[in-house]
Write an enzyme that holds these catalytic residues in place. Structure first.
Site, mmCIF file in Angstrom:
data_model
loop_
_atom_site.group_PDB
_atom_site.id
_atom_site.type_symbol
_atom_site.label_atom_id
_atom_site.label_comp_id
_atom_site.label_asym_id
_atom_site.label_seq_id
_atom_site.Cartn_x
_atom_site.Cartn_y
_atom_site.Cartn_z
ATOM 1 C CE1 TYR A 135 -3.647 -2.266 -0.146
ATOM 2 C CE2 TYR A 135 -3.840 -2.193 2.236
ATOM 3 C CZ TYR A 135 -4.283 -2.656 1.018
ATOM 4 O OH TYR A 135 -5.360 -3.492 0.954
ATOM 5 N NE ARG A 138 -11.064 -17.315 -1.743
ATOM 6 C CZ ARG A 138 -9.967 -16.702 -1.283
ATOM 7 N NH1 ARG A 138 -8.993 -16.377 -2.102
ATOM 8 N NH2 ARG A 138 -9.851 -16.420 -0.012
ATOM 9 C CG ASP A 139 -16.534 -24.349 -4.424
ATOM 10 O OD1 ASP A 139 -17.118 -24.590 -3.334
ATOM 11 O OD2 ASP A 139 -16.531 -25.157 -5.375
ATOM 12 C CB ALA A 157 -13.054 -8.704 9.516
ATOM 13 C CG MET A 163 -9.003 -10.187 0.290
ATOM 14 S SD MET A 163 -9.980 -11.509 1.010
ATOM 15 C CE MET A 163 -10.925 -10.584 2.202
ATOM 16 C CE1 TYR A 219 -15.778 -4.594 1.393
ATOM 17 C CE2 TYR A 219 -14.032 -5.039 2.976
ATOM 18 C CZ TYR A 219 -15.172 -5.441 2.301
ATOM 19 O OH TYR A 219 -15.696 -6.686 2.540
ATOM 20 N N GLY A 220 -11.128 -3.259 -0.470
ATOM 21 C CA GLY A 220 -9.986 -4.154 -0.391
ATOM 22 C C GLY A 220 -9.740 -4.809 -1.730
ATOM 23 C CE LYS A 234 -10.368 -19.647 15.692
ATOM 24 N NZ LYS A 234 -9.737 -20.824 15.024
ATOM 25 C CG ASN A 281 -15.420 -15.828 3.934
ATOM 26 O OD1 ASN A 281 -15.470 -15.162 2.889
ATOM 27 N ND2 ASN A 281 -14.493 -16.734 4.156
#
Lengths: 344, 344
Positions: B60, B178-179, B157, B249, B246-247, B331, B155
């Site tokens: 970033y 995602r599968d 956060a 991934m 916002y992201g 987590k 899924n």
């Protein structure tokens, strides 16, 4: 002039999307009779735009009976309730009506009268590109004299209008074009129109014109190409800048880096002038805009695009030329109805 | 409690971007003395977020001395001019301050007091994700009860917060994941949180949930993945809809079809909650937002993300787990300073 009662009109139509040369056919239809608040128009000239070709090809999510995004017409007959126009006035339609036809009847309120001193080519090409460029420069982010606008496809019909309007308003333009034989000639042409800088797609990647502070980083980018080229515009935008998309010549999607959206607050929007015209909230701005545009065209501050008038009977020639690469980025082919009219 | 005068504090720092495991080191520093309008804080808990890892990796456009986007702290000592806080209060910082440290002194006005009844994990994770989701649902397009929001990375956060907030506000959510092995288990988990529909990336391509009218087409899409996945969200948006990013991934750019921008009036924007906090015009909305969020967290309408508390001394474990794919989407690892504190 004919009263139209015993005449037939003709128009270009298609039933299924496909190669325009194959699917477009000419058909005759009875001359329409104007309703109470309608006027009967005879078309004077109607451009064949790349967008028209793309619609016929089925590349855009839009199908129409008779194509033609824009054109200028002459008022031929008034419905009994019409007050604002008279026979002989020149008008353009502020809605998609299908202009590739000799005659059409339209409600008075979708028509904008244009002065006859405006050239036929200027009037015929007034509906689509000049308002698109005007709105892009006005509606997305504040651009003041001394600011910079960056654009690709700078030699497109909209591109050259953007250069001229920005020059008129004291705005710098950074213009990106594809590399080509005699690229210097095109650069000179664009600079003579008022372009501040002209770069090829390769040159824009490494330019230091923003780093050195010779120009402010742009808050506005105009995109009609897409793909990696659009990503270059995004890269040069300042924090909070906007990329407005009005075309996709490369037929590739726009690649937007996530970090531009998140860390540089870049925004992406699109414009479709047809939608803009349809929104009631824009009716007041519409009048001011056309006053400005017509004034700039009459003064020669805006020039009509390079164009060739093609007799309506030879419409296939206009379609073929617009389909070729040269047509897309070079001259605009405008259907000329004067020969058809002279028969009446 | 210590008065801090003879103590040292410690923090995690890095000099050059790189693999966090290699570049992050722990160093001690003198316990700061709060200025007139400052308070000295002892950190209670500070998450290791994917964004923190990405900043350390140099992915970033942002470099800091001590990382850490969020966390909850306890007021340890007041500067003479501080009026709104007292020793023992729990606070979060509404600005990037670098929370991976045992102590820091901060100006009173960047701190927001949070009730002690709020769990430590809830408070530690309050600065970044809940406001990001809240603003995405409030600021880009009007979303009313009965409307639909579509999102990918459901899924994540933020994804699970969006599901819970939408359920709370009567908004339907279409969630893309995602599968994976045991995908039904994850679907059930998200549906129990309040998800209206959950689809894999393959399933979203062919769903008829909008065509059949079971759900309104969404005006809002939330994107944290990018690439082709984001293009699917864009495809399902209604005319005039907005994709808020916002992201990223997938580490791929977002592919935006030109036609979506031009013919469906789709808009793309990004959010960076840090910028949002910095803007003075948002100060009033900030108070209302945290009141809402804290109330939902206290009522259990919003749950803290699944998390593991990791002793600050074992920070490498938290970094490693956040770097692994499971950490990114499973987590959240939260640095726990209680052991450090108990030494004083």
């Amino acid at each position: 002039m004919s009263n139209g009662s015993a005449l037939t009109a003709s128009r270009l139509v298609y039933s299924e999307p496909g190669d325009p040369i194959n699917v477009i056919r000419k058909e005759t239809f009875p001359l329409p009779e104007p309703g109470d608040q309608e006027v009967l128009l005879e078309m004077l000239a109607a451009p064949v735009n790349p967008v028209d070709v793309n619609i016929v090809q089925g590349k855009y999510p839009m199908q129409v009976e008779c194509p033609g995004y824009e054109g200028v017409a002459r008022v031929m007959k008034l419905g009994p309730g019409v007050r604002s126009l008279k026979v002989g006035d020149h008008v353009i339609a502020l809605r998609y009506v299908g202009t590739w036809r000799t005659h059409l009847a339209l409600p008075e309120q979708v028509l904008l009268q244009v002065p006859k001193e405006l050239g036929i080519a200027e009037a015929a090409t007034l509906t689509c590109n000049p308002p698109t460029v005007y709105r892009m420069l006005k509606d997305y982010v504040e651009v003041k004299p001394g600011d910079t606008v960056i654009q690709n496809g700078a030699n497109s019909a909209c591109g050259v209008l953007a250069i001229q309007m920005c020059r008129q308003w004291g705005i710098n333009t950074v213009n990106v074009i594809r590399d080509r034989p005699n690229v210097e000639e095109l650069k000179t042409f664009l600079k003579n129109l008022g372009a501040t800088y002209v770069f090829t797609e390769e040159e824009i990647k490494t330019t230091d014109v923003f780093k050195t502070g010779r120009l402010e980083k742009p808050m506005l980018g105009l995109n009609c190409v897409g793909g990696k080229n659009a990503a270059q515009l995004i890269r040069h935008l300042d924090f909070g800048g906007v990329l407005v998309t009005y075309g996709g010549m490369s037929m590739e999607p726009i690649y937007v880096p996530t970090s531009a959206l998140i860390f540089r607050d870049i925004r992406l929007e699109g414009i479709n002038i047809n939608n803009w015209f349809d929104q009631e909230k824009n009716f007041a701005d519409r009048a001011k805009m056309f006053k400005d545009l017509i004034s700039m065209l009459k003064n020669g501050q805006l020039k009509a695009p390079p164009h060739v008038m093609v007799n309506f009977e030879r419409y296939e020639e206009a379609l073929k030329n617009t389909l070729s690469k040269d047509g897309m980025v070079g001259k605009k082919y405008i259907l000329d109805f004067s020969v058809v009219r002279s028969k009446f």
